[in-house]
Design a protein around this motif. Structure first.
Motif, PDB file in Angstrom:
ATOM      1  N   MET A   1      -7.453 -11.738   0.337  1.00 41.07           N
ATOM      2  CA  MET A   1      -8.474 -10.913   0.963  1.00 41.07           C
ATOM      3  C   MET A   1      -7.979 -10.188   2.212  1.00 41.07           C
ATOM      4  N   ASN A   2      -6.983 -10.733   2.891  1.00 41.39           N
ATOM      5  CA  ASN A   2      -6.572 -10.195   4.186  1.00 41.39           C
ATOM      6  C   ASN A   2      -5.291  -9.380   4.078  1.00 41.39           C
ATOM      7  N   TRP A   3      -5.217  -8.343   4.872  1.00 43.38           N
ATOM      8  CA  TRP A   3      -4.014  -7.524   4.992  1.00 43.38           C
ATOM      9  C   TRP A   3      -3.515  -7.628   6.419  1.00 43.38           C
ATOM     10  N   PRO A   4      -2.213  -7.430   6.629  1.00 42.79           N
ATOM     11  CA  PRO A   4      -1.697  -7.451   8.004  1.00 42.79           C
ATOM     12  C   PRO A   4      -2.290  -6.332   8.845  1.00 42.79           C
TER      13      PRO A   4
ATOM     14  N   ARG B   1       0.851  -1.192   0.000  1.00 40.74           N
ATOM     15  CA  ARG B   1       0.000   0.000   0.000  1.00 40.74           C
ATOM     16  C   ARG B   1       0.888   1.244   0.000  1.00 40.74           C
ATOM     17  N   VAL B   2       0.349   2.302  -0.585  1.00 38.18           N
ATOM     18  CA  VAL B   2       1.014   3.594  -0.560  1.00 38.18           C
ATOM     19  C   VAL B   2       0.024   4.646  -0.074  1.00 38.18           C
TER      20      VAL B   2
ATOM     21  N   VAL C   1       3.476   1.655   5.948  1.00 42.30           N
ATOM     22  CA  VAL C   1       3.798   0.586   6.889  1.00 42.30           C
ATOM     23  C   VAL C   1       2.503   0.161   7.562  1.00 42.30           C
ATOM     24  N   LEU C   2       2.251  -1.144   7.544  1.00 43.55           N
ATOM     25  CA  LEU C   2       1.019  -1.694   8.097  1.00 43.55           C
ATOM     26  C   LEU C   2       1.272  -2.276   9.486  1.00 43.55           C
ATOM     27  N   HIS C   3       0.318  -2.988   9.982  1.00 45.95           N
ATOM     28  CA  HIS C   3       0.381  -3.628  11.299  1.00 45.95           C
ATOM     29  C   HIS C   3       1.651  -4.457  11.449  1.00 45.95           C
TER      30      HIS C   3
END
Length: 186
Positions: free
Chosen positions: A183-186, A67-68, A75-77
Motif C-alpha cells: 500500500m505504501n510508496w517511498p 513508477r514511470v 525517481v521517488l522520495h
C-alpha cells in the motif's frame, strides 16, 4: 455469438497490452540483479500517456515495482526508483529499495534504511488480527498494537548492513498488513 467474439477480443487485447508492457518495461527489471528472471506483469496501472505504476513478479514470489512518467523511470522520495518485495507463503519478509542504477538506496531523511526485514514473533496473534483486517478489506481502525510485540522489524543500510538499534522496533499489525499488500510508496 457476438458476445463471445467481444469477450475473445477483449481477452486478446488485454494479453497484447500485458505483453507490450512486459517488453517495454523489462529493461528496467534488468537493473535489479536481485530480482530473478523470467518475469511477468503482476499489475499494470500505466495510462495512455505512459504514466503510472507497474509490478512484475517471478517464480520466487518476488514483486518488483516502480513508477514511470511519460514511459521514463520516475525517481521517488529519497532518490528511490524501485522497491523489491520478498514473500514466503504469502507473508512479506523483506523490502529493499533501489536507485535508478539498481543499487541499494536508503531513505536519506531517516537512517538510510535501504531494506526492512519483517519478523512475525507471534504468528497466531497476527493471524487473528489479520483475519479482522481482511474481513474489513483493510478499512478498519485498529488500536496500535505495536506494544504487544507481534511484528518486529530490522533495518539495513545501502551496504546491506544491519543498522544497530538500542532496542527492538515493533510495528502494528495494520502497518504490516499494509506493507504486505504494498500500500505504501517511498
Amino acid at each position: 455469438m457476438k458476445s463471445f467474439l467481444f469477450v475473445c477480443f477483449c481477452l486478446f487485447k488485454t494479453i497484447c497490452i500485458s505483453a507490450q508492457s512486459q517488453n517495454k518495461y523489462a529493461q528496467y527489471t534488468n537493473k535489479i540483479v536481485q530480482f530473478s528472471k523470467p518475469v511477468k506483469v503482476l499489475n499494470n496501472h500505466i495510462d495512455a500517456t505512459g504514466s503510472g505504476s507497474i509490478e512484475f513478479t517471478n517464480a520466487k514470489k518476488q514483486v518488483l515495482r516502480f513508477r514511470v512518467m511519460n514511459h521514463k523511470l520516475q525517481v521517488l522520495h529519497g532518490e528511490i526508483a524501485f522497491q523489491l518485495f520478498y514473500y514466503n507463503n504469502n507473508f512479506l519478509e523483506r523490502v529493499e529499495t533501489f536507485d535508478t542504477n539498481g543499487s541499494l538506496a536508503g531513505e536519506r531523511e531517516s537512517n538510510n534504511e535501504a531494506a526492512v526485514v519483517f519478523i512475525i514473533e507471534k504468528p497466531r496473534l497476527y493471524l487473528k488480527k489479520k483475519k479482522l483486517i481482511d474481513a474489513a478489506e483493510g478499512n478498519i481502525s485498529l488500536k496500535d498494537d505495536s506494544n504487544e510485540k507481534i511484528i518486529r522489524v530490522q533495518f539495513y543500510d545501502h551496504n546491506n548492513l544491519l543498522i544497530p538499534e538500542m532496542h527492538y522496533t515493533y510495528i502494528s499489525s495494520k502497518t504490516y498488513w499494509n506493507q504486505n499488500i504494498r500500500m505504501n510508496w517511498p
